[in-house]
Structure formats: structure tokens, C-alpha cells
Scaffold this motif. Structure first.
Motif, mmCIF file in Angstrom:
data_model
loop_
_atom_site.group_PDB
_atom_site.id
_atom_site.type_symbol
_atom_site.label_atom_id
_atom_site.label_comp_id
_atom_site.label_asym_id
_atom_site.label_seq_id
_atom_site.Cartn_x
_atom_site.Cartn_y
_atom_site.Cartn_z
ATOM 1 N N ARG A 198 0.842 -1.207 0.000
ATOM 2 C CA ARG A 198 0.000 0.000 0.000
ATOM 3 C C ARG A 198 0.869 1.246 0.000
ATOM 4 N NH1 ARG A 198 -3.132 0.810 4.583
ATOM 5 N NH2 ARG A 198 -4.564 2.083 3.356
ATOM 6 N N THR A 199 1.831 1.251 0.908
ATOM 7 C CA THR A 199 2.666 2.438 1.085
ATOM 8 C C THR A 199 3.604 2.638 -0.099
ATOM 9 O OG1 THR A 199 2.599 2.057 3.458
ATOM 10 C CG2 THR A 199 4.297 3.554 2.645
ATOM 11 N N ALA A 200 4.253 1.567 -0.516
ATOM 12 C CA ALA A 200 5.278 1.696 -1.554
ATOM 13 C C ALA A 200 4.667 1.981 -2.928
ATOM 14 C CB ALA A 200 6.110 0.407 -1.611
ATOM 15 N N PHE A 201 3.572 1.289 -3.242
ATOM 16 C CA PHE A 201 3.056 1.348 -4.607
ATOM 17 C C PHE A 201 1.733 2.119 -4.735
ATOM 18 C CE2 PHE A 201 5.406 -2.843 -4.519
ATOM 19 C CZ PHE A 201 6.534 -2.350 -5.174
ATOM 20 N N GLY A 202 1.196 2.566 -3.604
ATOM 21 C CA GLY A 202 -0.027 3.361 -3.661
ATOM 22 C C GLY A 202 -1.223 2.586 -4.177
ATOM 23 N N ILE A 203 -1.292 1.295 -3.848
ATOM 24 C CA ILE A 203 -2.419 0.470 -4.293
ATOM 25 C C ILE A 203 -3.130 -0.102 -3.066
ATOM 26 C CG2 ILE A 203 -1.525 -0.094 -6.582
ATOM 27 C CD1 ILE A 203 -0.356 -2.659 -5.479
ATOM 28 N N GLU A 204 -4.430 -0.385 -3.253
ATOM 29 C CA GLU A 204 -5.245 -0.896 -2.151
ATOM 30 C C GLU A 204 -5.667 -2.329 -2.447
ATOM 31 O OE1 GLU A 204 -5.881 0.568 0.726
ATOM 32 O OE2 GLU A 204 -4.683 2.306 0.102
ATOM 33 N N PRO A 205 -5.785 -3.148 -1.405
ATOM 34 C CA PRO A 205 -6.236 -4.527 -1.626
ATOM 35 C C PRO A 205 -7.609 -4.566 -2.291
ATOM 36 C CG PRO A 205 -5.450 -4.228 0.629
ATOM 37 C CD PRO A 205 -5.506 -2.865 0.004
ATOM 38 N N ALA A 206 -7.757 -5.455 -3.277
ATOM 39 C CA ALA A 206 -9.032 -5.630 -3.959
ATOM 40 C C ALA A 206 -9.836 -6.767 -3.341
ATOM 41 C CB ALA A 206 -8.787 -5.917 -5.445
ATOM 42 N N HIS A 207 -9.150 -7.673 -2.664
ATOM 43 C CA HIS A 207 -9.834 -8.870 -2.172
ATOM 44 C C HIS A 207 -8.975 -9.529 -1.103
ATOM 45 C CE1 HIS A 207 -12.684 -12.214 -2.540
ATOM 46 N NE2 HIS A 207 -11.660 -13.038 -2.437
ATOM 47 N N ARG A 208 -9.647 -10.060 -0.079
ATOM 48 C CA ARG A 208 -8.945 -10.825 0.954
ATOM 49 C C ARG A 208 -9.785 -12.052 1.261
ATOM 50 N NH1 ARG A 208 -5.352 -8.378 5.486
ATOM 51 N NH2 ARG A 208 -4.739 -10.214 6.662
ATOM 52 N N GLU A 209 -9.153 -13.218 1.319
ATOM 53 C CA GLU A 209 -9.929 -14.439 1.512
ATOM 54 C C GLU A 209 -9.056 -15.523 2.141
ATOM 55 O OE1 GLU A 209 -12.128 -15.579 -1.984
ATOM 56 O OE2 GLU A 209 -12.465 -17.632 -1.282
ATOM 57 N N THR A 210 -9.656 -16.287 3.032
ATOM 58 C CA THR A 210 -9.009 -17.492 3.545
ATOM 59 C C THR A 210 -9.540 -18.672 2.755
ATOM 60 O OG1 THR A 210 -8.757 -16.558 5.753
ATOM 61 C CG2 THR A 210 -8.663 -18.957 5.570
ATOM 62 N N VAL A 257 -4.319 -12.055 -0.084
ATOM 63 C CA VAL A 257 -4.767 -10.706 -0.404
ATOM 64 C C VAL A 257 -4.390 -10.425 -1.846
ATOM 65 C CG1 VAL A 257 -4.408 -8.239 0.023
ATOM 66 C CG2 VAL A 257 -4.645 -9.820 1.946
ATOM 67 N N LEU A 258 -5.359 -9.916 -2.619
ATOM 68 C CA LEU A 258 -5.123 -9.597 -4.021
ATOM 69 C C LEU A 258 -5.082 -8.091 -4.220
ATOM 70 C CD1 LEU A 258 -7.675 -12.051 -5.696
ATOM 71 C CD2 LEU A 258 -5.199 -12.317 -5.635
ATOM 72 N N PHE A 259 -4.064 -7.632 -4.928
ATOM 73 C CA PHE A 259 -4.002 -6.251 -5.407
ATOM 74 C C PHE A 259 -4.183 -6.288 -6.913
ATOM 75 C CE2 PHE A 259 -1.449 -6.031 -1.542
ATOM 76 C CZ PHE A 259 -1.829 -4.818 -0.980
ATOM 77 N N ARG A 260 -5.110 -5.501 -7.420
ATOM 78 C CA ARG A 260 -5.294 -5.475 -8.866
ATOM 79 C C ARG A 260 -4.232 -4.558 -9.476
ATOM 80 N NH1 ARG A 260 -9.475 -7.744 -11.956
ATOM 81 N NH2 ARG A 260 -9.128 -7.095 -14.088
ATOM 82 N N LEU A 285 -0.675 -11.913 -2.445
ATOM 83 C CA LEU A 285 0.177 -12.189 -1.289
ATOM 84 C C LEU A 285 -0.446 -13.338 -0.511
ATOM 85 C CD1 LEU A 285 0.880 -8.512 -0.127
ATOM 86 C CD2 LEU A 285 2.254 -9.946 -1.668
ATOM 87 N N LEU A 286 0.379 -14.341 -0.198
ATOM 88 C CA LEU A 286 -0.103 -15.588 0.411
ATOM 89 C C LEU A 286 0.538 -15.823 1.761
ATOM 90 C CD1 LEU A 286 0.482 -17.861 -2.699
ATOM 91 C CD2 LEU A 286 -1.756 -17.307 -1.767
ATOM 92 N N ARG A 287 -0.301 -16.095 2.738
ATOM 93 C CA ARG A 287 0.198 -16.487 4.056
ATOM 94 C C ARG A 287 -0.285 -17.908 4.336
ATOM 95 N NH1 ARG A 287 -1.860 -17.010 9.223
ATOM 96 N NH2 ARG A 287 -3.997 -16.437 8.677
ATOM 97 N N PRO A 288 0.622 -18.815 4.715
ATOM 98 C CA PRO A 288 0.183 -20.182 5.013
ATOM 99 C C PRO A 288 -0.615 -20.228 6.309
ATOM 100 C CG PRO A 288 2.503 -19.943 5.552
ATOM 101 C CD PRO A 288 2.082 -18.654 4.890
ATOM 102 N N LEU A 289 -1.610 -21.117 6.360
ATOM 103 C CA LEU A 289 -2.391 -21.289 7.587
ATOM 104 C C LEU A 289 -1.681 -22.198 8.581
ATOM 105 C CD1 LEU A 289 -6.009 -21.611 6.113
ATOM 106 C CD2 LEU A 289 -4.859 -19.582 7.021
ATOM 107 N N GLY A 290 -0.638 -22.878 8.136
ATOM 108 C CA GLY A 290 0.128 -23.738 9.040
ATOM 109 C C GLY A 290 1.397 -24.203 8.361
ATOM 110 N N PRO A 291 2.344 -24.743 9.157
ATOM 111 C CA PRO A 291 3.651 -25.133 8.622
ATOM 112 C C PRO A 291 3.614 -26.348 7.686
ATOM 113 C CG PRO A 291 3.477 -25.718 10.948
ATOM 114 C CD PRO A 291 2.257 -24.918 10.619
ATOM 115 N N THR A 292 2.536 -27.160 7.762
ATOM 116 C CA THR A 292 2.489 -28.359 6.926
ATOM 117 C C THR A 292 1.670 -28.152 5.660
ATOM 118 O OG1 THR A 292 0.568 -29.207 8.121
ATOM 119 C CG2 THR A 292 2.740 -29.883 8.928
ATOM 120 N N THR A 293 1.166 -26.924 5.444
ATOM 121 C CA THR A 293 0.460 -26.610 4.194
ATOM 122 C C THR A 293 1.493 -26.467 3.073
ATOM 123 O OG1 THR A 293 0.636 -24.251 4.589
ATOM 124 C CG2 THR A 293 -1.329 -25.344 5.468
ATOM 125 N N PRO A 294 1.055 -26.521 1.806
ATOM 126 C CA PRO A 294 2.024 -26.365 0.706
ATOM 127 C C PRO A 294 2.833 -25.065 0.787
ATOM 128 C CG PRO A 294 -0.048 -27.233 -0.135
ATOM 129 C CD PRO A 294 -0.285 -26.917 1.314
#
Ligand code: CO
Length: 134
Positions: A23-35, A44-47, A55-64
Motif C-alpha cells: 500500500r505504502t510503496a506502490f499506492g495500491i489498495e487490496p481488492a480482495h482478501r480471503e481465507t 490478499v489480491l491487489f489489482r 500475497l499468500l500467508r500459510p495457515l500452518g507449517p504443513t500446508t504447501p
């Protein structure tokens, strides 16, 4: 077969920090966030033009994505290509002998249908085929 670059997926450890940085660096806002539980990620998706940065965050250490972070650290995880028909695209690649991760399409975020192709099939790059809803 490929209509557009749908998204570039980037694995991060701290999703909120990464979102704030974009957001700060590129001046863009998230378009979508979903688990997406069955894929083991929060995203989180930025268009950007016709495409997204995901941008992807794993839900746990054994996820892909968790295992990817453990092995390779943060960075580019996969490329998503937009196709008209993910099942037809998957059949075509299978017929050509390419190694697949998914034998059949499955639900992605935003109501898409997706399927992953093994990175060994395409120069070490994990490819996701994405069919938009509707
Ligand atoms: Co993706």
C-alpha cells in the motif's frame, strides 16, 4: 489457450506487514482478501492492470505454502494463467504428458476454478490455471 496473466503468487510470513508495504510503496489498495481453507492459505489480491498480485500467508507449517516458506523462504511461489476452461486446459497438458499437481479442477478464491501444474513440467515454475467465474 492462455488468455492473460491472472496473478503472481508471493509467499510471505507476515501478511499484514506485506499488505501495508505494498500500500505504502506502490499506492495500491487490496481488492480482495480471503481465507481458502482447503488450500491452506490466507490471501490478499491487489489489482494491477488486468492482473493481480497475490500475497499468500500459510495457515500452518504443513500446508504447501508453509512447506515452501520453510524450504525456500519468502518469494515468488507461482504464476496464475487465465484460461477459458480449466478442465480443457488440464486435459491438453495431460495429453501432452506434462506432470500435474491437480488431476481435476478445484475451487480457488473469488469463485474461480483452478488447477496446478507441477513445477518440474515448466522450468521450475509452479503454474496455476485459473478460470474466472461466470
Ligand atoms: Co494462485
Amino acid at each position: 489457450m492462455i488468455g492473460a496473466l491472472d496473478h503472481v503468487g508471493i509467499a510471505v510470513r507476515d501478511l499484514d506487514a506485506a499488505v501495508q508495504r505494498y500500500r505504502t510503496a506502490f499506492g495500491i489498495e487490496p481488492a480482495h482478501r480471503e481465507t481458502v481453507d482447503h488450500q491452506g492459505v490466507e490471501e490478499v489480491l491487489f489489482r494491477v492492470g488486468e492482473s493481480y498480485v497475490q500475497l499468500l500467508r500459510p495457515l500452518g507449517p504443513t500446508t504447501p505454502v508453509g512447506r515452501f516458506l520453510e524450504k525456500r523462504g519468502e518469494g515468488m511461489h507461482h504464476i496464475g494463467y487465465r484460461v477459458d476452461n480449466v478442465r480443457a486446459a488440464l486435459d491438453r497438458l495431460r495429453d501432452q504428458g506434462h506432470r500435474l499437481v491437480d488431476e481435476a479442477p478445484r475451487p480457488g478464491s473469488r469463485g474461480t476454478m483452478v488447477a496446478f501444474v507441477h513445477p518440474k513440467a515448466f522450468d521450475g515454475v509452479l503454474i496455476e490455471l485459473v478460470e474466472e467465474p461466470g
